[in-house]
Design a protein around this motif. Structure first.
Motif, PDB file in Angstrom:
ATOM      1  N   ASN A   1     -16.139   3.825   4.583  1.00  0.00           N
ATOM      2  CA  ASN A   1     -16.453   5.170   4.064  1.00  0.00           C
ATOM      3  C   ASN A   1     -15.435   6.237   4.454  1.00  0.00           C
ATOM      4  O   ASN A   1     -15.734   7.422   4.383  1.00  0.00           O
ATOM      5  N   SER A   2     -14.237   5.814   4.879  1.00  0.00           N
ATOM      6  CA  SER A   2     -13.188   6.819   5.059  1.00  0.00           C
ATOM      7  C   SER A   2     -12.535   7.034   3.693  1.00  0.00           C
ATOM      8  O   SER A   2     -12.471   6.114   2.876  1.00  0.00           O
ATOM      9  N   ILE A   3     -12.102   8.254   3.444  1.00  0.00           N
ATOM     10  CA  ILE A   3     -11.412   8.539   2.174  1.00  0.00           C
ATOM     11  C   ILE A   3     -10.022   9.069   2.508  1.00  0.00           C
ATOM     12  O   ILE A   3      -9.866  10.018   3.274  1.00  0.00           O
ATOM     13  N   GLN A   4      -9.032   8.380   1.939  1.00  0.00           N
ATOM     14  CA  GLN A   4      -7.649   8.765   2.196  1.00  0.00           C
ATOM     15  C   GLN A   4      -7.052   9.412   0.949  1.00  0.00           C
ATOM     16  O   GLN A   4      -7.213   8.881  -0.157  1.00  0.00           O
ATOM     17  N   LYS A   5      -6.374  10.517   1.177  1.00  0.00           N
ATOM     18  CA  LYS A   5      -5.755  11.253   0.072  1.00  0.00           C
ATOM     19  C   LYS A   5      -4.254  10.962   0.101  1.00  0.00           C
ATOM     20  O   LYS A   5      -3.657  10.954   1.174  1.00  0.00           O
ATOM     21  N   ARG A   6      -3.666  10.699  -1.055  1.00  0.00           N
ATOM     22  CA  ARG A   6      -2.207  10.453  -1.111  1.00  0.00           C
ATOM     23  C   ARG A   6      -1.576  11.294  -2.196  1.00  0.00           C
ATOM     24  O   ARG A   6      -2.098  11.359  -3.299  1.00  0.00           O
ATOM     25  N   TRP A   7      -0.445  11.879  -1.869  1.00  0.00           N
ATOM     26  CA  TRP A   7       0.266  12.683  -2.851  1.00  0.00           C
ATOM     27  C   TRP A   7       1.752  12.661  -2.521  1.00  0.00           C
ATOM     28  O   TRP A   7       2.142  12.288  -1.420  1.00  0.00           O
ATOM     29  N   ARG A   8       2.580  13.054  -3.474  1.00  0.00           N
ATOM     30  CA  ARG A   8       4.038  13.062  -3.264  1.00  0.00           C
ATOM     31  C   ARG A   8       4.523  14.486  -3.045  1.00  0.00           C
ATOM     32  O   ARG A   8       4.063  15.400  -3.715  1.00  0.00           O
ATOM     33  N   THR A   9       5.478  14.647  -2.106  1.00  0.00           N
ATOM     34  CA  THR A   9       6.081  15.972  -1.918  1.00  0.00           C
ATOM     35  C   THR A   9       7.602  15.845  -1.940  1.00  0.00           C
ATOM     36  O   THR A   9       8.145  14.788  -1.627  1.00  0.00           O
ATOM     37  N   GLU A  10       8.238  16.939  -2.275  1.00  0.00           N
ATOM     38  CA  GLU A  10       9.704  17.012  -2.220  1.00  0.00           C
ATOM     39  C   GLU A  10      10.087  17.356  -0.790  1.00  0.00           C
ATOM     40  O   GLU A  10       9.560  18.305  -0.214  1.00  0.00           O
ATOM     41  N   THR A  11      10.992  16.588  -0.202  1.00  0.00           N
ATOM     42  CA  THR A  11      11.344  16.851   1.193  1.00  0.00           C
ATOM     43  C   THR A  11      12.774  17.360   1.358  1.00  0.00           C
ATOM     44  O   THR A  11      13.192  17.671   2.454  1.00  0.00           O
ATOM     45  N   GLY A  12      13.510  17.404   0.258  1.00  0.00           N
ATOM     46  CA  GLY A  12      14.936  17.732   0.380  1.00  0.00           C
ATOM     47  C   GLY A  12      15.748  16.452   0.522  1.00  0.00           C
ATOM     48  O   GLY A  12      16.951  16.442   0.334  1.00  0.00           O
ATOM     49  N   LEU A  13      15.063  15.339   0.873  1.00  0.00           N
ATOM     50  CA  LEU A  13      15.721  14.024   0.985  1.00  0.00           C
ATOM     51  C   LEU A  13      15.204  13.120  -0.127  1.00  0.00           C
ATOM     52  O   LEU A  13      15.307  11.916  -0.076  1.00  0.00           O
ATOM     53  N   GLY A  14      14.548  13.717  -1.121  1.00  0.00           N
ATOM     54  CA  GLY A  14      13.901  12.930  -2.174  1.00  0.00           C
ATOM     55  C   GLY A  14      12.398  13.138  -2.064  1.00  0.00           C
ATOM     56  O   GLY A  14      11.944  13.989  -1.308  1.00  0.00           O
ATOM     57  N   THR A  15      11.615  12.347  -2.818  1.00  0.00           N
ATOM     58  CA  THR A  15      10.163  12.527  -2.719  1.00  0.00           C
ATOM     59  C   THR A  15       9.616  11.606  -1.636  1.00  0.00           C
ATOM     60  O   THR A  15      10.109  10.509  -1.426  1.00  0.00           O
TER      61      THR A  15
ATOM     62  N   GLN B   1      -2.378  -7.322  -0.815  1.00  0.00           N
ATOM     63  CA  GLN B   1      -3.705  -7.899  -0.565  1.00  0.00           C
ATOM     64  C   GLN B   1      -4.797  -6.844  -0.342  1.00  0.00           C
ATOM     65  O   GLN B   1      -5.852  -7.158   0.209  1.00  0.00           O
ATOM     66  N   TYR B   2      -4.517  -5.597  -0.746  1.00  0.00           N
ATOM     67  CA  TYR B   2      -5.510  -4.547  -0.478  1.00  0.00           C
ATOM     68  C   TYR B   2      -6.839  -4.788  -1.212  1.00  0.00           C
ATOM     69  O   TYR B   2      -7.856  -4.256  -0.810  1.00  0.00           O
ATOM     70  N   ARG B   3      -6.789  -5.591  -2.295  1.00  0.00           N
ATOM     71  CA  ARG B   3      -8.054  -5.864  -3.008  1.00  0.00           C
ATOM     72  C   ARG B   3      -8.625  -7.245  -2.653  1.00  0.00           C
ATOM     73  O   ARG B   3      -9.509  -7.754  -3.327  1.00  0.00           O
ATOM     74  N   ALA B   4      -8.089  -7.840  -1.596  1.00  0.00           N
ATOM     75  CA  ALA B   4      -8.551  -9.198  -1.245  1.00  0.00           C
ATOM     76  C   ALA B   4      -9.965  -9.172  -0.664  1.00  0.00           C
ATOM     77  O   ALA B   4     -10.413  -8.162  -0.123  1.00  0.00           O
ATOM     78  N   LEU B   5     -10.628 -10.298  -0.785  1.00  0.00           N
ATOM     79  CA  LEU B   5     -11.895 -10.501  -0.084  1.00  0.00           C
ATOM     80  C   LEU B   5     -11.519 -11.050   1.288  1.00  0.00           C
ATOM     81  O   LEU B   5     -10.987 -12.158   1.396  1.00  0.00           O
ATOM     82  N   VAL B   6     -11.737 -10.260   2.331  1.00  0.00           N
ATOM     83  CA  VAL B   6     -11.354 -10.711   3.676  1.00  0.00           C
ATOM     84  C   VAL B   6     -12.474 -11.558   4.257  1.00  0.00           C
ATOM     85  O   VAL B   6     -13.644 -11.160   4.257  1.00  0.00           O
ATOM     86  N   LEU B   7     -12.109 -12.748   4.706  1.00  0.00           N
ATOM     87  CA  LEU B   7     -13.070 -13.621   5.386  1.00  0.00           C
ATOM     88  C   LEU B   7     -12.498 -13.923   6.766  1.00  0.00           C
ATOM     89  O   LEU B   7     -11.363 -14.402   6.885  1.00  0.00           O
TER      90      LEU B   7
ATOM     91  N   TYR C   1       6.090  -0.625   3.164  1.00  0.00           N
ATOM     92  CA  TYR C   1       4.814  -1.078   3.732  1.00  0.00           C
ATOM     93  C   TYR C   1       4.466  -0.088   4.848  1.00  0.00           C
ATOM     94  O   TYR C   1       5.253   0.112   5.764  1.00  0.00           O
ATOM     95  N   SER C   2       3.302   0.551   4.742  1.00  0.00           N
ATOM     96  CA  SER C   2       2.955   1.502   5.785  1.00  0.00           C
ATOM     97  C   SER C   2       1.641   1.130   6.452  1.00  0.00           C
ATOM     98  O   SER C   2       0.615   1.009   5.789  1.00  0.00           O
ATOM     99  N   PHE C   3       1.678   0.947   7.755  1.00  0.00           N
ATOM    100  CA  PHE C   3       0.457   0.669   8.530  1.00  0.00           C
ATOM    101  C   PHE C   3      -0.528   1.831   8.368  1.00  0.00           C
ATOM    102  O   PHE C   3      -1.717   1.659   8.307  1.00  0.00           O
ATOM    103  N   GLN C   4       0.048   3.053   8.306  1.00  0.00           N
ATOM    104  CA  GLN C   4      -0.799   4.254   8.272  1.00  0.00           C
ATOM    105  C   GLN C   4      -1.531   4.401   6.949  1.00  0.00           C
ATOM    106  O   GLN C   4      -2.518   5.105   6.870  1.00  0.00           O
ATOM    107  N   ARG C   5      -1.019   3.746   5.906  1.00  0.00           N
ATOM    108  CA  ARG C   5      -1.622   3.969   4.589  1.00  0.00           C
ATOM    109  C   ARG C   5      -2.714   2.970   4.276  1.00  0.00           C
ATOM    110  O   ARG C   5      -3.201   2.898   3.160  1.00  0.00           O
ATOM    111  N   PHE C   6      -3.109   2.153   5.247  1.00  0.00           N
ATOM    112  CA  PHE C   6      -4.057   1.086   4.932  1.00  0.00           C
ATOM    113  C   PHE C   6      -5.501   1.570   4.972  1.00  0.00           C
ATOM    114  O   PHE C   6      -5.939   2.185   5.929  1.00  0.00           O
ATOM    115  N   VAL C   7      -6.208   1.282   3.890  1.00  0.00           N
ATOM    116  CA  VAL C   7      -7.660   1.537   3.829  1.00  0.00           C
ATOM    117  C   VAL C   7      -8.260   0.302   3.182  1.00  0.00           C
ATOM    118  O   VAL C   7      -7.833  -0.093   2.104  1.00  0.00           O
TER     119      VAL C   7
END
Ligand code: SF4
Length: 403
Positions: free
Chosen positions: A56-70, A145-151, A396-402
Motif C-alpha cells: 500500500n505504498s504509492i510511489q510517484k515518478r516524473w521527469r525533470t530537466e537537470t541541465g545534464l539532460g532529463t 520482473q516487477y509484475r512477477a508472482l513472487v514465491l 536499474y534503481s534500487f530506490q525505484r522498486f515497488v
C-alpha cells in the motif's frame, strides 16, 4: 481486450478491460488501473506516473530537466496523500455502476467495479498487513520482473555481508521445506485472488534461491509447476531468480539444464564489478574467473542471463579501474541476444557499513554530475562492446522498486 464507454453522470469515460487489469480513462490525461480483484495498481496524471505496491505504498515518478539532460525523479507519497488519491477515484468508480445499460452489457467489468468500490484506503491497509504476514517484505526484483508472482522458496541472503547492501539484514537465511512452501503458495494465491492474472511470470525469492541444494530445488520447482493457479504466470513468463556468484559456481550445466526443464528461464546475477580490488573492498565474494564460469555454465544450459553492475560503487578512487575491468569482463562473457545488462546507480544507504569504511579509507563518492557522466560513459562503452549483439543495457534503481 474490450473497450467500453461508461456514463459517469453526464459524461463518458473510456474503460479498457483486459484479462490482466481494468484501466479507466477519466480524461485523456488521467488514467487509473486496477487489478481484477479491485486493488489499485497505478495511475497516470498529467505527466506523472504513480504506482501502488501490495504494501500500500504509492510511489510517484516524473521527469525533470537537470541541465545534464532529463532525470527520473521518484517520491513516496505520505499515507495522507495516498489516502486522498485512493479516495478520489473510488467514489467515481462506484458512480459508474449507476450506468445501467453499460452494467448490463458488461457484467464482468461491473463486477470488477464493485470490488474497486469496496477497496477503501483502510481496506487496502488491511490487505497490506496480510501481504506483510505472507511475505515479510520483498525488497528488490530485477526491473523486468516487477509484475512477477513472487514465491519465497527461501528467506534472506546466504551471505548477507556485502558492505553496501542492507536488503536482507533483518532476515536470517532459511530454506522453506516443501510443506511450508506449498502452504505459502496457497496463501499467496488466496491473497491475490482475481489479481493473480496481473502477474506474468514467477520469481523465486529471496536473494539467491538457486543456492538451495539441487535435490530440494527440484522438489520445490515441481511444487510450482503443479500449482494450477500459478501455472498461467509460469507458462507466460517462465521462472526467474537471483543467483550470487560464489554459490552459482557450485552447480554444473546439467543441473541448470534440469532446472530449465522445470521452467527456469532467466537468472539475475549481482555481479556489481569486474574489478577484483573493488569486490574485495565491498567484501563481495567471487572472482572474475568465478563470474565467467557461472555465466558460461548458465549459457551452456541455454538460460538467459541478467548481469547487474553497480556504477559508482568504488567512488572516485576506483572509478577508472571499475569501468575498465568491468568492460573487459563483459567482453569475455558469452552473452547473447535476450540477455540484459542492468546499470545500477550506487546510492549508499545510511545503515550500510560501506559509508564508514569508505570514509575511513578516503574513498569519496561521485558527485551527482560525476555520476551522471559515469552512467553515460558506462552505457556508451558497453553499448559499443555488446549492444550490437542484441544485449539490452538498461538502468536499474534500487530506490525505484515497488512490488
Ligand atoms: S549484495 Fe547480494 S550477496 Fe551481497 S549481501 Fe546483498 S543480497 Fe546478499
Amino acid at each position: 481486450m474490450a473497450l467500453w464507454n461508461w456514463k459517469l453522470r453526464n459524461r463518458l469515460v473510456l474503460v479498457s478491460h483486459k484479462p490482466t487489469a481494468v484501466t479507466i480513462s477519466f480524461t485523456q490525461r488521467e488514467l487509473v488501473t486496477y487489478d481484477l480483484a479491485g486493488r489499485l495498481l497505478g495511475m497516470y496524471q498529467d505527466g506523472t506516473h504513480l504506482r501502488r505496491g501490495l504494501d500500500n505504498s504509492i510511489q510517484k515518478r516524473w521527469r525533470t530537466e537537470t541541465g545534464l539532460g532529463t532525470d527520473l525523479q521518484q517520491q513516496l507519497l505520505t499515507p495522507w496523500q495516498a489516502r486522498e488519491l485512493v479516495e478520489k477515484y473510488r467514489p467515481q468508480v462506484a458512480l459508474l455502476l449507476e450506468d445501467q445499460a453499460s452494467r448490463e452489457s458488461c457484467p464482468e467489468t461491473a463486477a470488477v467495479f464493485r470490488r474497486i468500490a469496496g477497496y477503501s484506503y483502510e481496506h487496502l491497509q488491511d490487505s497490506a498487513s496480510e501481504f506483510h504476514q505472507i511475505y515479510g517484505h520483498v525488497p528488490i526484483l530485477p526491473p523486468d520482473q516487477y509484475r512477477a508472482l513472487v514465491l519465497q522458496a527461501t528467506d534472506g541472503c546466504t551471505y548477507n555481508r556485502c558492505t553496501f547492501c542492507t536488503l536482507y539484514r533483518d532476515k536470517p537465511f532459511m530454506v522453506h521445506d516443501p510443506d511450508e512452501f506449498r502452504r505459502h503458495i496457497d496463501r499467496v494465491v488466496s491473497f491475490l485472488g482475481a489479481g493473480l492474472s496481473y502477474r506474468n511470470s514467477v520469481f523465486l525469492g529471496d536473494a539467491n534461491a538457486l543456492a538451495i541444494s539441487q535435490e530440494r530445488l527440484i522438489e520445490l520447482l515441481e511444487i510450482v509447476r503443479t500449482a494450477s493457479d500459478v501455472r498461467p504466470a509460469l507458462d507466460s513468463g517462465g521462472l526467474h531468480a537471483f543467483l550470487d556468484i560464489y554459490t552459482g559456481v557450485r552447480k554444473n550445466a546439467a543441473q541448470y539444464s534440469a532446472l530449465k526443464e522445470l521452467g527456469l528461464r532467466r537468472v539475475s546475477l549481482g555481479v556489481e564489478s569486474g574489478c577484483e580490488a573493488l569486490l574485495e573492498f565491498v567484501q563481495k565474494p567471487g572472482t572474475r574467473e568465478d563470474i565467467i564460469k557461472v555465466v558460461s555454465t548458465l549459457k551452456a544450459a541455454q538460460l538467459a542471463v541478467v548481469v547487474i553492475l553497480m556504477v559508482g560503487l568504488g567512488g572516485q578512487r576506483f572509478s577508472q579501474e571499475h569501468l575498465e575491468d568491468t568492460v573487459s569482463l563483459v567482453r569475455s562473457l558469452p552473452l547473447a541476444k535476450g540477455d540484459i545488462i542492468y546499470l545500477s546507480r550506487f546510492e549508499p544507504t545510511p545503515q550500510a557499513p560501506y559509508l564508514s569504511i569508505a570514509a575511513a579509507q578516503g574513498v569519496r563518492p561521485l558527485s551527482p554530475p560525476a555520476m551522471h557522466d559515469e552512467i553515460r560513459r558506462w552505457k556508451t562503452l558497453l553499448d559499443r562492446e555488446v549492444g550490437r549483439q542484441g544485449i539490452k543495457i538498461s538502468p536499474y534503481s534500487f530506490q525505484r522498486f515497488v512490488y
